[in-house]
Design an enzyme around this catalytic site. Structure first.
Site, short mmCIF file in Angstrom:
data_model
loop_
_atom_site.label_atom_id
_atom_site.label_comp_id
_atom_site.label_asym_id
_atom_site.label_seq_id
_atom_site.Cartn_x
_atom_site.Cartn_y
_atom_site.Cartn_z
N GLU A 40 11.36 -28.84 -0.24
CA GLU A 40 10.80 -29.87 -1.14
C GLU A 40 11.86 -30.89 -1.53
O GLU A 40 11.57 -32.08 -1.63
CB GLU A 40 10.18 -29.23 -2.39
CG GLU A 40 8.91 -28.45 -2.14
CD GLU A 40 7.77 -29.32 -1.59
OE1 GLU A 40 7.86 -30.55 -1.65
OE2 GLU A 40 6.80 -28.74 -1.07
N TYR A 123 7.64 -32.15 -10.23
CA TYR A 123 6.99 -31.92 -8.93
C TYR A 123 7.56 -30.68 -8.23
O TYR A 123 6.83 -29.78 -7.81
CB TYR A 123 7.15 -33.16 -8.02
CG TYR A 123 6.78 -32.83 -6.61
CD1 TYR A 123 5.45 -32.73 -6.24
CD2 TYR A 123 7.76 -32.53 -5.67
CE1 TYR A 123 5.10 -32.36 -4.95
CE2 TYR A 123 7.41 -32.16 -4.38
CZ TYR A 123 6.08 -32.08 -4.04
OH TYR A 123 5.74 -31.68 -2.77
N ASP A 141 2.70 -35.41 -6.52
CA ASP A 141 3.54 -36.40 -5.84
C ASP A 141 2.65 -37.56 -5.39
O ASP A 141 1.47 -37.64 -5.77
CB ASP A 141 4.28 -35.77 -4.65
CG ASP A 141 3.34 -35.42 -3.51
OD1 ASP A 141 2.10 -35.43 -3.70
OD2 ASP A 141 3.83 -35.14 -2.40
#
Ligand code: SF4
Length: 364
Positions: A40, A123, A141
């Site tokens: 991520e 996030y 996101d």
């Protein structure tokens, strides 16, 4: 249906679509928070295709938080070289050290605790907590915002923090509570492969087609709404390829600010003519045996654009600020991609000086 009801209506068809169409990605399916976290962070501002090779090399060399906590800054920069936004890599290492020193090498399991780690925002924390630990948190996101804005038909500026909070609340209501991690990944996949940005969604393939407000009202070009961005600042820079005794001069950037702590080819603000370039060399205590322009290059960062042009100079003299790199050291140094054009030229110039012919593989 109102906005919320349309977004809620997506959940069941979305999960059925995901079961058939999910992307096979190397960090998926294992529920390992370390893999989810690293992937991520790499994926921030970066396309999946660009991340795959970096991710594989990173995992091969740094397979867990212990390895990451101990890696040298120089090696870490090298593994990150070309991905950009190097503060992400520095924060990964700092967070790994916190995990090792304060959490016994284990990840905390909630979004709230994860957000205390360096470089982990809402996030990323939500992605790790939902995918690795099953916490019911939407990982909001650009993909999720775009899908929600279109399905719900919400014409509000998604760059506005208040609006994003409202989207988050709506998505938190619609998330699949029995499969929160997969729901997040399903939304990411739908946004990345079907509900594409820039007015080009593939609506005929979409599980939301029957109730999506943007599709029904012909508004896919208009949503999501974004306030226009401020224009980027343009900075001119002059870059120097300084050759001396088969080596090229590199310089460490300051510890703070843009590209902090990375190696660079010496450069100065402004667009210097040859006389100005010679004066700069003199200010560095160097004398040009030869000096020639080597062309222009541009690099775009988030808030600033560098318009560069360069000089290749053979020099004499000393300057303690510079590290003189031979071909091997140049290869090992992590040099940001902003300098890629001049870096390649430096390699070729070194090869030519050594009487070799750089075919593009001799040094890299
Ligand atoms: S129907 Fe089209 S606009 Fe609506 S969510 Fe699907 S792809 Fe996006």
């Amino acid at each position: 249906m109102n906005e919320q009801e349309r977004i809620n209506a997506l959940t069941a068809p979305l999960m059925a679509w995901y079961d058939l169409n999910q992307r096979a990605l190397p960090w998926r399916g294992v529920g390992d928070p370390y893999r989810v976290w690293v992937s991520e962070i790499m994926l921030q501002q970066t396309r999946v295709q660009a991340v795959l090779g970096y991710y594989a090399r990173f995992m091969a060399e740094l397979p867990d938080v212990y390895a990451l906590a101990q890696v040298s800054g120089e090696r870490l920069n090298k593994l990150w070289e070309g991905l950009g936004y190097y503060s992400r890599a520095r924060n990964l290492k700092r967070a790994a050290q916190v995990l090792v020193n304060e959490y016994g090498g284990e990840f905390p399991r909630t979004r709230e605790e994860l957000m205390r780690l360096p470089g982990v925002g809402d996030y990323t924390a939500s992605a790790i907590a939902s995918i690795a630990f099953g916490e019911v948190e939407p990982a909001v996101d650009g993909n999720l915002l775009r899908v929600a804005a279109r399905v719900g038909g919400i014409a509000e500026d998604i760059m506005d923090a208040k609006v994003r909070r409202r989207f988050r609340e709506m998505l938190a209501e619609s998330i699949d509570r029995s499969r929160p991690g997969e729901w997040n990944q399903a939304m990411m996949d739908l946004g990345a492969t079907v509900c594409l940005p820039n007015g080009a969604p593939l609506c005929e393939k979409c599980p939301a087609r029957a109730f999506c407000a943007a599709y029904r009202n012909g508004m896919t070009d208009l949503l999501p709404l974004r306030a226009p961005k401020k224009a980027r600042r343009v900075e001119e820079r002059t870059v120097f390829l300084l050759l001396q005794n088969g080596k090229v001069a590199l310089r460490k950037r300051p510890a703070k600010g843009l590209l902090a702590g990375l190696w660079e080819l010496p450069n100065v603000p402004g667009s210097l003519d040859e006389a100005g370039a010679a004066i700069t060399l003199a200010q560095w205590g160097l004398r040009a045996v030869s000096l020639a322009p080597v062309g222009a290059a541009k690099h775009i960062f988030t808030h600033v654009e560098w318009d560069m042009h360069g000089y290749l100079a053979e020099v004499e003299g000393e300057n303690d600020e510079f590290f003189r790199a031979d071909a091997a050291a140049l290869q090992a140094a992590a040099i940001p991609s902003a300098f890629r054009y001049y870096y390649d030229m430096a390699r070729q110039a070194l090869a030519a000086q050594q009487g070799g012919c750089d075919n593009g593989t001799a040094l890299l």
